[in-house]
Design an enzyme around this catalytic site. Sequence first.
Site, PDB file in Angstrom:
ATOM      1  N   SER A   1       0.837  -1.192   0.000  1.00  0.00           N
ATOM      2  CA  SER A   1       0.000   0.000   0.000  1.00  0.00           C
ATOM      3  C   SER A   1       0.871   1.240   0.000  1.00  0.00           C
ATOM      4  O   SER A   1       2.060   1.197   0.336  1.00  0.00           O
ATOM      5  CB  SER A   1      -0.922   0.019   1.224  1.00  0.00           C
ATOM      6  OG  SER A   1      -0.194   0.306   2.399  1.00  0.00           O
ATOM      7  N   LYS A   2       0.275   2.360  -0.355  1.00  0.00           N
ATOM      8  CA  LYS A   2       1.002   3.625  -0.422  1.00  0.00           C
ATOM      9  C   LYS A   2       1.512   4.060   0.952  1.00  0.00           C
ATOM     10  O   LYS A   2       2.458   4.837   1.045  1.00  0.00           O
ATOM     11  CB  LYS A   2       0.096   4.702  -1.015  1.00  0.00           C
ATOM     12  CG  LYS A   2      -0.232   4.479  -2.488  1.00  0.00           C
ATOM     13  CD  LYS A   2      -1.127   5.579  -3.034  1.00  0.00           C
ATOM     14  CE  LYS A   2      -1.450   5.348  -4.492  1.00  0.00           C
ATOM     15  NZ  LYS A   2      -2.350   6.392  -5.035  1.00  0.00           N
ATOM     16  N   ARG A   3       0.882   3.565   1.991  1.00  0.00           N
ATOM     17  CA  ARG A   3       1.302   3.952   3.346  1.00  0.00           C
ATOM     18  C   ARG A   3       2.686   3.397   3.680  1.00  0.00           C
ATOM     19  O   ARG A   3       3.340   3.877   4.597  1.00  0.00           O
ATOM     20  CB  ARG A   3       0.293   3.442   4.374  1.00  0.00           C
ATOM     21  CG  ARG A   3      -1.062   4.098   4.298  1.00  0.00           C
ATOM     22  CD  ARG A   3      -1.898   3.768   5.528  1.00  0.00           C
ATOM     23  NE  ARG A   3      -2.073   2.340   5.704  1.00  0.00           N
ATOM     24  CZ  ARG A   3      -3.056   1.645   5.141  1.00  0.00           C
ATOM     25  NH1 ARG A   3      -3.916   2.257   4.350  1.00  0.00           N
ATOM     26  NH2 ARG A   3      -3.168   0.349   5.362  1.00  0.00           N
TER      27      ARG A   3
END
Length: 238
Positions: A166-168
Amino acid sequence: LVLYRDRAYELVDRGFAYPCFCTESRLNVMRHTQRSKGMGSTKYDRTCLGLDKNEFQTRIDAGEPHTIRMIIPRGDTVVQDAVLGNVKFDHGNIDDQILLKTDGFPTYHLANVVDDHSMDITHVIRGEEWLPSTPKHLLLYKWFEWDAPVFAHLPLLLNTKRAKLSKRHGDVSVEDFVDKGYLPDALCNFVALLGWNPGDGDTQEVFLPDELLSKFSMGGINAGGAVVDTKKLDHLNR
């Protein structure tokens, strides 16, 4: 929008779908009640399924807001997946999916089937998170009397802690890596090896694009999630 609307009402006319006039507040109460009874997941209670055709047509003609829901029949569907093999789904666990929203826009489930048929799509290759929706799509192909495409659900991309990428947790887009100076051939090589291998004891890891084209096949895709380890990308880029 006319295309999707006409297809949705075609299903209503043929007895495969029905108008639903339930408001969002009524649906929220329904979901809360089901959760309070210990139901793990909520499903529409089919309040509007029993409406007489003349009654719902009168309400539609009067401009009453409504959605169109598909009727999930009793039984099961077996998804013949090019990666995962045969996967069986019990219809008892599938909700009466909304196909057309109150604003006249289709949901993904109706739109992707209508669009793919209109464009003569032969293979649908997507992430495995879409597998549970595939029985709904296969029912729509059946009801419209269209040939279904080949479905292939690819394993998820995981980070080094084996959690979904994920982008996190850092870079996840091709553009991110391009901006850092990674070469196109290295990126293609790296991505191809995420969940795929040439098989037959072939240990080759560095491929030119033409080699990938000649060796890649759906049969070589693994069913398990693939860990994205950029150390390998650094190696390929060198």
